[in-house]
Design a protein around this motif. Structure first.
Motif, PDB file in Angstrom:
ATOM      1  N   GLY A 138      -7.869  63.553  41.579  1.00 27.71           N
ATOM      2  CA  GLY A 138      -9.248  62.566  42.057  1.00 27.71           C
ATOM      3  C   GLY A 138     -10.070  60.752  40.720  1.00 27.71           C
ATOM      4  O   GLY A 138      -9.480  59.985  41.090  1.00 27.71           O
ATOM      5  N   ASP A 234      -8.403  74.770  43.070  1.00 30.11           N
ATOM      6  CA  ASP A 234      -9.849  74.311  44.508  1.00 30.11           C
ATOM      7  C   ASP A 234     -10.087  72.182  44.662  1.00 30.11           C
ATOM      8  O   ASP A 234     -10.271  71.232  45.172  1.00 30.11           O
ATOM      9  CB  ASP A 234     -11.321  74.828  44.093  1.00 30.11           C
ATOM     10  N   LYS A 235     -10.067  71.767  43.246  1.00 30.09           N
ATOM     11  CA  LYS A 235     -10.586  70.758  42.627  1.00 30.09           C
ATOM     12  C   LYS A 235      -9.143  69.821  44.299  1.00 30.09           C
ATOM     13  O   LYS A 235      -9.097  68.843  44.040  1.00 30.09           O
ATOM     14  CB  LYS A 235     -10.293  69.878  41.955  1.00 30.09           C
ATOM     15  N   GLU A 238      -9.355  69.473  47.024  1.00 25.52           N
ATOM     16  CA  GLU A 238     -10.355  68.701  48.338  1.00 25.52           C
ATOM     17  C   GLU A 238     -10.253  67.754  48.349  1.00 25.52           C
ATOM     18  O   GLU A 238      -9.936  66.444  48.645  1.00 25.52           O
ATOM     19  CB  GLU A 238     -11.889  68.322  46.995  1.00 25.52           C
ATOM     20  N   LYS A 241      -7.637  66.754  51.053  1.00 25.05           N
ATOM     21  CA  LYS A 241      -8.342  66.232  51.837  1.00 25.05           C
ATOM     22  C   LYS A 241      -9.200  64.887  52.040  1.00 25.05           C
ATOM     23  O   LYS A 241      -9.237  63.697  52.980  1.00 25.05           O
ATOM     24  CB  LYS A 241      -9.619  67.531  52.475  1.00 25.05           C
ATOM     25  N   LYS A 242      -9.543  64.436  51.070  1.00 21.77           N
ATOM     26  CA  LYS A 242     -10.184  63.387  51.322  1.00 21.77           C
ATOM     27  C   LYS A 242      -8.909  62.340  51.258  1.00 21.77           C
ATOM     28  O   LYS A 242      -9.500  60.874  51.760  1.00 21.77           O
ATOM     29  CB  LYS A 242     -10.999  63.373  49.129  1.00 21.77           C
TER      30      LYS A 242
END
Length: 250
Positions: A138, A234-235, A238, A241-242
């Motif tokens: 991210g 988990d990170k 995400e 998904k983003k």
């Protein structure tokens, strides 16, 4: 070529000599000939030479010094952004915002990364593959301004070696090669396959320094613990998904 592959070393220290832009272009041209899924070339390579950007990237790779020292840092990305836009501009309905497409583009990406590494080594350059890219994907997305359907998968630093490090040990071939069908391992097989690694002075010291009883415990308790694996899983989910790759999953 076989000799080159068998002499591979991970190079973490580089000289100040820059990589000629013409050579870098030739290496990237060779990389773009890599096999890929459906000839879609669902990957992109972000080449970073700017010192400020390398400084920004460094924390995402836990400040490993290669990031700022290497003359060139390459971030290899799974990329269905470009192909999707082409489809939309040609009255075609793209369906690549899903996990299958992410996996296909990830495979393409890693094949391209390996091609680049081999090409670079054939020209006397040293490379270091960093497995940290997906941990902080991210943050890398923000730094490199990656749009939706683009996800960083791996990073490679490249430059002229400052020294020639020792080769990293590898398991014997029979540990990873199976003929015809998978042959599962007995307890005796595991003992045999890991014996050389476990009995080396280097790893014995490694175990002692980490205050563990076995080498396996260093991996499970310290280097790649369940807690960290689940946190970064988990990170990364995400991030997917983003970036639009898990839009069909609730």
């Amino acid at each position: 070529m076989l000799n080159l592959l068998n002499q591979h070393r991970t190079v973490r220290k580089y000289t100040d000599k820059p990589i000629d832009s013409e050579l870098l272009t030739k290496l990237l041209e060779a990389t773009c000939r890599t096999s890929n899924t459906g000839n879609m070339q669902a990957y992109s390579i972000v080449v970073t030479t700017d010192a400020t950007l390398k400084q920004q990237l460094a924390p995402t790779h836990f400040n490993q010094p290669m990031i700022t020292q290497a003359p060139v840092v390459l971030t290899f990305c799974a990329d269905f952004n470009r192909f999707t836009k082409w489809c939309e501009q040609r009255q075609a309905d793209p369906g690549y915002d899903n996990f299958q497409s992410f996996m296909a583009s990830t495979i393409d990406t890693l094949l391209a990364a390996q091609t680049f590494c081999i090409a670079a080594e054939s020209e006397g350059l040293g490379i270091c593959y960093l497995g940290t890219t997906t941990y902080n994907a991210g943050e890398i997305i923000d730094i490199l301004k990656l749009p939706k359907l683009v996800v960083p998968i791996t990073t490679v630093t490249v430059g002229y070696p400052a020294d020639l490090p020792e080769q990293t040990d590898r398991l014997p071939q029979e540990a990873v090669v199976h003929f015809e069908t998978y042959k599962d391992f007995t307890s005796a097989d595991i003992d045999q396959l890991y014996a050389e690694k476990e009995n080396s002075d280097f790893y014995k010291q490694f175990v002692a320094e980490n205050k563990k009883e076995t080498l396996a415990q260093v991996f499970t308790d310290i280097r790649y613990s369940r807690k960290n694996n689940e946190f970064f899983s988990d990170k990364f989910l995400e991030v997917l998904k983003k970036q639009g790759f898990l839009s069909v999953i609730n």
